[in-house]
Design an enzyme around this catalytic site. Structure first.
Site, PDB file in Angstrom:
ATOM      1  N   ASP A   1      13.230  -6.505  14.945  1.00 22.41           N
ATOM      2  CA  ASP A   1      14.288  -7.385  15.462  1.00 22.41           C
ATOM      3  C   ASP A   1      15.641  -6.697  15.628  1.00 22.41           C
ATOM      4  OD1 ASP A   1      14.166  -7.259  12.599  1.00 22.41           O
ATOM      5  OD2 ASP A   1      15.606  -8.893  12.477  1.00 22.41           O
TER       6      ASP A   1
ATOM      7  N   GLU B   1      13.687  -9.299  10.361  1.00 22.75           N
ATOM      8  CA  GLU B   1      14.073  -8.732   9.063  1.00 22.75           C
ATOM      9  C   GLU B   1      15.503  -9.113   8.698  1.00 22.75           C
ATOM     10  OE1 GLU B   1      15.664  -6.646   5.953  1.00 22.75           O
ATOM     11  OE2 GLU B   1      16.406  -6.273   7.967  1.00 22.75           O
ATOM     12  N   GLU B   2      16.342  -9.295   9.721  1.00 20.91           N
ATOM     13  CA  GLU B   2      17.784  -9.491   9.482  1.00 20.91           C
ATOM     14  C   GLU B   2      18.108 -10.912   9.010  1.00 20.91           C
ATOM     15  OE1 GLU B   2      19.868  -7.131   9.387  1.00 20.91           O
ATOM     16  OE2 GLU B   2      19.157  -5.515  10.672  1.00 20.91           O
TER      17      GLU B   2
ATOM     18  N   ARG C   1      13.189   7.492  -3.472  1.00 19.19           N
ATOM     19  CA  ARG C   1      13.657   7.193  -4.821  1.00 19.19           C
ATOM     20  C   ARG C   1      12.756   6.172  -5.504  1.00 19.19           C
ATOM     21  NH1 ARG C   1      19.387   6.035  -7.448  1.00 19.19           N
ATOM     22  NH2 ARG C   1      18.607   4.893  -9.238  1.00 19.19           N
TER      23      ARG C   1
ATOM     24  N   HIS D   1      24.809  -1.869  11.835  1.00 17.69           N
ATOM     25  CA  HIS D   1      25.415  -3.160  12.216  1.00 17.69           C
ATOM     26  C   HIS D   1      26.777  -2.977  12.886  1.00 17.69           C
ATOM     27  CE1 HIS D   1      22.744  -5.779   9.342  1.00 17.69           C
ATOM     28  NE2 HIS D   1      22.096  -4.708   9.808  1.00 17.69           N
TER      29      HIS D   1
HETATM   30 ZN   LIG Z   1      20.142  -4.311   9.288  1.00 19.14          ZN
HETATM   31 ZN   LIG Z   2      17.433  -2.731   9.070  1.00 15.52          ZN
END
Ligand SMILES: [Zn+2]
Ligand SMILES: [Zn+2]
Length: 398
Positions: free
Chosen positions: A81, A139-140, A179, A365
């Site tokens: 997305d 996902e956002e 990690r 972003h």
């Molecule tokens: Zn993002």
């Molecule tokens: Zn992302």
């Protein structure tokens, strides 16, 4: 150590770049990835995958049964997305959709996913087990991972291990972050409505000023991380929105604050929630008002399991070199792949996509976010290498 998939992935580079740019030009918001998921499903279908569409609305799941005996299933995740941002880059592949932009790099993830699908299918006869590809919508902040899980993502077959990646404009091309433990934060939100008593701006004695109460709350909230949280443990409380009042000579009756809370450990998360509530309610009471506090749980921290992380580390070291692996970085950003990692052991890593020389160094972003596309074949090679290691049980070794 030689990188078995890197040369083949590099040979796909033109295709990966063309695909990423096509997706970049046609970004789609969460759960509206109709063109993207159609394109993904068609490519996977053409490659010979068993493709399931509409998993979690616009998600796609694809299965590949390897040619060698083996009962492990490896899940590889790619999100698709874009964001409601107007692109400000002046590039030939600039978004043609007004107000929508791939400003987090999920276009790159989708392209890497198709690259991985291509190479693993080519090596099908040497794979002992099943590859499950997860092309995720939304996902956002809209919970696309949860939607896919609700639609049966983790069944038939159930994955034994899950891997995913994110490009990073914070890290230089040719490096990666791998990690163990919590690498990304739990991300929760809050909304507070302060109820006072409105009145004339000239007569504060007849009112309870919601603006003043809200202002005190904003300041007092910043004492939580400074004074309540163990300095060894990260935490964030941000007030991002504050709305109150209409006129200079009117004392506001109500005020609204909205914010975000970030934490890595369940203990700090619980502490931050409790203190946000106490501070808001207590400050309001002290000043004669009341505060209505709503806390909303968002995504959990992204917690990488040690053994799958060790496998990723080995794969990254094979592709990029052992000295290119950062094992200490973590970010208070949130990621809904955490929902998968809470149910299946696995690991998520960042692949460096920053290039100061080429100006690819704007934050995620940001309307000028972009990546060095040379990271695409690297991501493909790392995930192919790690997937094969996991099919062979490397993530189970002590
Ligand atoms: Zn993002
Ligand atoms: Zn992302």
């Amino acid at each position: 150590m030689h990188a078995p998939f890197l040369a083949e992935a590099e040979a796909l580079r033109d295709d990966l770049v063309a695909l990423r740019r096509d997706l970049h030009m046609h970004p789609e918001l969460g759960f509206q990835e109709f063109r993207t998921s159609q394109l993904v499903a068609e490519r996977l279908d053409a490659l010979g995958y068993e493709v399931q569409r509409g998993v979690g609305k616009t998600g796609v799941v694809a299965l590949l049964q390897g040619g060698l005996p083996g009962d492990r299933t490896v899940l590889l995740r790619f999100d698709m997305d874009a964001l409601p941002i107007q692109e400000q880059n002046d590039v030939p592949y600039r978004s043609i959709t007004l107000g929508v932009m791939h400003a987090c790099g999920h276009d790159a993830h989708t392209a890497v996913g198709i690259g991985v699908a291509t190479l693993l299918m080519r090596h099908r006869e040497q794979l002992p087990g099943t590859i499950k590809l997860m092309f995720q919508p939304a996902e956002e902040g809209l919970g696309g991972a949860f939607a896919m899980i609700d639609d049966g993502l983790l069944q038939n077959p159930r994955p034994d291990v899950a891997l995913g990646l994110h490009v990073s404009s914070t890290h230089d091309l040719g490096t990666a972050v791998v990690r163990s433990g919590a690498m990304m934060a739990a991300s929760d939100s809050f909304r507070v409505v302060v109820h006072g008593r409105g009145g004339h701006g000239a007569h504060p004695e007849q009112t309870i000023d919601a603006v003043l109460v809200a202002a005190q709350i904003v300041v007092a909230l910043q004492t939580i991380v400074a004074r309540n949280v163990n300095p060894e443990e990260p935490g964030v409380v941000t007030v991002g929105a504050l709305h109150a009042g209409e006129a200079g000579n009117v004392i506001a009756e109500t005020a609204e604050l909205r914010g975000t809370i970030r934490s890595f450990s369940p203990e700090v998360r619980e502490l931050l929630h409790r203190r946000v509530r106490e501070v808001c309610e207590g400050m309001a009471t002290t000043l004669g008002a009341t505060a209505e506090v709503q806390l909303r749980m968002g995504v959990d921290a992204t917690v990488n399991a040690p053994r799958p992380t060790a496998v990723l580390h080995a794969a990254v070291a094979a592709v990029l070199g052992d000295d290119k692996v950062n094992t200490t970085y973590r970010t208070t950003g949130g990621e809904d792949f955490s929902a998968v990692l809470a149910r299946v052991p696995g690991s998520f890593f960042f692949i460096g996509a920053r290039s100061d020389a080429q100006g690819f160094n704007f934050p995620h972003h940001n309307p000028r976010f972009d990546i060095d596309e040379a990271c695409l074949p690297q991501g493909v090679a790392i995930l192919c290498d790690a997937a094969v290691r996991c099919l062979n049980g490397a993530h189970e070794a002590v």
